[in-house]
Design an enzyme around this catalytic site. Structure first.
Site, PDB file in Angstrom:
ATOM      1  CE  LYS A 140       3.719 -22.838 -13.668  1.00 19.45           C
ATOM      2  NZ  LYS A 140       4.892 -23.735 -13.523  1.00 19.45           N
ATOM      3  CB  SER A 180       7.605 -21.963 -15.483  1.00 11.34           C
ATOM      4  OG  SER A 180       7.059 -23.136 -14.865  1.00 11.34           O
ATOM      5  CB  SER A 217       8.789 -24.629 -12.723  1.00 10.94           C
ATOM      6  OG  SER A 217       9.457 -24.569 -13.963  1.00 10.94           O
TER       7      SER A 217
END
Length: 852
Positions: A407, A482, A506
């Site tokens: 990420k 997210s 997330s």
């Protein structure tokens, strides 16, 4: 030589309630099969041969054999006495066609077992003929076909041979013109004649000259060998043998075409075909195979040099290695750590080829998904270094040559770390985050970085730098967030696994929305240093993967950082949770006797198209768990209300500014970047969704000095005590509940509402997310929208809940590839890693850039 009795070990039955044969009859039928290595993501099918049973069929699944890393289904063809046949099915048709077998097998694989494709179909003799039919009848389903001692069309010579044993059987005195069953007798003399007419053709003249019946099989005389072959067929029903022989005689893939052209049918085959005749086969002769080979687009020819004739294709000890050497493309779709290592260490592929294959998928499908922000420019050179290590026998690390995606809020010294924010596009760390160092030290290749909801503040996975990521199962929906870029990328097989962060939902939201597994660890287990922060209290980091075994390996590596001076919450790690091998620790679990609390208040049982599928899937999961021996206890405490917990105990807005200001002012952060959060949100180069305007503006003027902060922290302590009390009161091993009470939201929605992650985020308890099912299919979601379930445990019980997740994944196999990205992508040789340009034009207009 005494033959062992019939062995039914492991055989399962698929009932097809209404099946129409090519001859027109419609009957309920049974398809018998056996499953091997069900945890493997690669799929293979092996149909039985003439005279073969499921448990006498070679599976090549032993360690180091060709299919040891495949989920192998051995399936009994119709007529063999295990699947529906004249011997066990009243009114069975008088004529059987190979197409009937393939249609029935397709129903088994797709409807019963949920296969979306076959990586390999391998068949010997009549099994090889079935494999050829598979390639013609379901060209988009089958990728590789291996035919050993078989053909696409039965030759005239082969046809005539079969007339001998079948006529001997039918003309025997005790066959009674087919009426022997009415007389309650078995035509043993006919079966004996059948076996004697058959046995000379099994091997070759050279085999007899070399007296291999004596030297290799141990028979005292040829007569002993003949009698043994007779005994084999005396175990069979005469009508089963005859109907299979007639199907064999009629074998011709031209029947799959309207014009009946057998050669055109060969030319139309799109699958890769490996043709392996025996040079001494008297049934399927090598010259016939050479003719067929010349009409294949993607054919490989590997004759077996042997005197064992036809049986070489079903018993040759070296066959698995021949197969391995011929399958020259390792398919990285749904690839696992174990599968890649088997391919590398077995010299089936190279590290560079693995990396190039994943990059090829990114190039093909990232324009659809917008999941990747950047690829690592050093990925190919790292792979080359690993190939040198492999050649030198210097292989170390549990993640050797495993491509991993991060990420884009993990610090990396070789790529910018942007958080998806335009104002951080030039922000370049000079030091890797400790957890990134741990991944690299274990041998991982950091392939690139994924899009996320900007600065990880929400769950729509839209950012000013990375654009809007789409869900590969339904591209009109978000992928959760997210960490949605990681979720979409791993679902689409852009890498083996990926990493995410979790402040409220997330890690778990994208796992749920993309039919994946994730783990949010106990607060303090994994260092968060070097990762763009939001909340000191709630932030956590962890892996997202396609299977629980890879997840356990990834967690082991990420947690190996241990105590980190730059994240003092890691000082909480108890001694018993240090240096744990989660792959080993999670084994030995059983659902039997487990007590699971079902949090009823985390459902939305108001019927709608968005909520009802979730309720149905989790309710079905409860039935599955109960049937497996677990006790599911309803939990109805009013305190477990996600909206109320978020409103009362979420610390983000009070910690965000201080955490970000500290991160942005670090001396190790180079490149062009703002020095404070206020500066970032004054640049105009950011994206905040309208529902978070208030949150961001409040965070810019708030801090942990606010009077409410101490009240919130005290409330979290009380919530933690209440949660511990629930575990003790009900003697629970874990809590279970839907990650989201509705389907993941559509692109353009106001927020990712309905999620239940706040309980673990506030208390710091560990959670593993598992795929639970899918919504009903529709036009936008051809196999449905994925739905996930959370398994929440007590602190430091990661091994227990991983073991529980593994057991659940075995009793309810849910993970499926998305149709939008399931096609095989041929890789190409690369001179350099291509640059990815995110598509920012797809950002919904309801999320204006630079507005708060």
């Amino acid at each position: 030589m005494t033959r062992p009795p019939y062995d039914s070990t492991g055989i399962e039955i698929c009932r097809i309630s209404s099946f129409t044969f090519t001859s027109g009859e419609n009957l309920p039928i049974d398809v018998a099969y056996r499953s091997y290595n069900p945890e493997s993501s690669k799929k293979a099918c092996i149909p039985t041969c003439y005279g073969g049973r499921i448990n006498t069929t070679l599976t090549f699944t032993d360690k180091k054999q060709a299919l040891s890393s495949y989920h192998v289904i051995v399936v009994a063809m119709l007529g063999n006495g295990e699947s529906s046949s004249p011997s066990n099915t009243p009114n069975f048709p008088k004529k059987l066609d190979y197409r009937d077998c393939i249609h029935a097998q397709y129903e088994l694989l797709t409807k019963q077992l949920g296969f979306q494709s076959l990586d390999v179909i391998q068949g010997f003799s009549m099994g090889g003929q079935q494999a050829c039919y598979w390639a013609c009848m379901y060209p988009d389903f089958v990728k590789n076909v291996i035919v050993t001692c078989g053909s696409a069309k039965t030759s005239g010579h082969n046809y005539t041979f079969l007339e001998g044993p079948t006529t001997a059987l039918m003309n025997s005195i005790d066959y009674l013109d087919g009426k022997y069953k009415a007389k309650n007798v078995k035509p043993l003399r006919g079966l004996q004649a059948f076996g004697r007419a058959y046995c000379a053709w099994l091997t070759s003249g050279a085999w007899f000259r070399e007296r291999l019946w004596e030297k290799k099989l141990g028979f005292g005389s040829i007569e002993d060998y003949i009698e043994n072959t007779e005994s084999t067929f005396q175990e069979w029903d005469a009508e089963d043998l005859l109907i299979l022989a007639r199907m064999w005689q009629a074998g011709d893939i031209g029947t799959t075409r309207e014009d009946g052209d057998y050669l055109r049918a060969l030319e139309d085959i799109s699958a890769r075909m490996l043709i392996m005749p025996s040079r001494t086969d008297q049934y399927f002769q090598v010259a016939d195979s050479e003719i067929e080979m010349n009409h294949l687009k993607k054919g490989e020819f590997a004759p077996i040099d042997t005197v064992w004739g036809h049986v070489a294709g079903g018993a040759l000890a070296s066959l698995p290695h021949v197969i391995l050497s011929q399958l020259d493309h390792f398919d990285i779709r749904e690839a696992t750590i174990e599968g890649i290592h088997n391919a590398l260490y077995g010299h089936l592929t190279t590290c560079r080829a693995i990396v190039e294959s994943f990059i090829a998928r990114v190039e093909a499908y990232n324009p659809l998904l917008d999941a990747i922000i950047t690829l690592n420019p050093n990925a190919l050179s790292l792979a080359d270094e690993m190939d040198l290590s492999l050649a030198a026998g210097n292989v170390t690390g549990s993640l050797f040559c495993i491509p991993v995606l991060l990420k884009d809020n993990y610090d990396t010294a070789d790529m910018p770390t942007t958080g998806g924010c335009l104002d951080l596009a030039g922000s370049q760390p000079t030091v890797d985050a400790p957890v990134v160092t741990a991944l690299k030290d274990a041998g991982a290749i950091i392939l690139g970085k994924t899009n996320l909801h900007e600065l990880a503040l929400e769950g729509l996975s839209v950012s000013s730098l990375g654009g809007q990521t789409a869900n590969p199962y339904d591209t009109t929906r978000t992928p959760g967030g997210s960490s949605g870029g990681t979720g979409a990328a791993i679902a689409a097989s852009f890498a083996v696994f990926g990493t995410g962060t979790d402040t409220v939902n997330s890690l778990r939201s994208p796992a749920s929305a993309n039919s994946l597994f994730s783990v949010r660890p106990t607060r303090g287990l994994i260092s968060r240093a070097g990762i763009i922060p939001i909340s000191f209290t709630q932030d956590a980091v962890g892996p997202i993967g396609r299977n629980i075994d890879d997840l356990a390996i990834a967690l082991t590596v990420m947690a190996s950082v241990g105590y980190d001076l730059d994240d003092n919450v890691t000082a909480l790690i108890p001694k018993g949770s240090m240096n744990v091998d989660y792959s080993a620790a999670m084994h030995g679990s059983s659902l039997k006797g487990m007590r699971l609390g079902l949090v009823e208040s985390f459902f939305n049982r108001t019927a709608s198209n968005e909520t009802s599928p979730v309720t149905s899937v989790i309710d079905d999961m409860v039935v599955t768990l109960t049937a497996a021996g677990a006790s599911v206890v309803p939990i109805n405490e009013a305190i477990y209300n996600s909206t109320a917990i978020s409103n009362m105990y979420d610390t983000q807005r009070l910690e965000y500014r201080q955490e970000m200001d500290t991160y942005l002012s670090r001396s190790s952060l180079h490149g062009q970047h703002p020095s404070t959060l206020q500066e970032l949100y004054s640049s105009g180069k950011y994206l905040v969704i309208p529902s978070q305007y208030s949150y961001v503006n409040t965070a810019l003027v708030s801090s942990t000095d606010n009077a409410t902060y101490a009240v919130i922290k005290s409330g979290i302590q009380n919530l933690t005590i209440a949660l511990e009390t629930t575990f003790k009161q009900y003697s629970l091993d874990a809590l279970i509940y839907p990650e989201q009470s509705n389907l993941v939201v559509k692109i353009g929605s106001s927020s990712q509402y309905g999620r239940n992650g706040i309980l673990a985020a506030a208390t710091g308890f560990p959670v593993v997310t598992v795929p639970a099912g899918f919504s009903p299919p529709n036009t936008n979601a051809p196999i449905g929208v994925p739905i996930g379930m959370e398994i929440l445990g007590m602190p430091w019980t990661e091994a227990r809940i991983l073991g529980l997740a593994k057991q659940i994944s075995e009793v309810k196999r849910t993970r499926r590839m998305p149709e939008s990205t399931q096609a095989f992508i041929e890789s190409r040789a690369l001179q350099e890693v291509p640059k990815i340009v995110p598509n920012r034009k797809d950002i919904p207009k309801v999320y204006p850039i630079g507005v708060r």
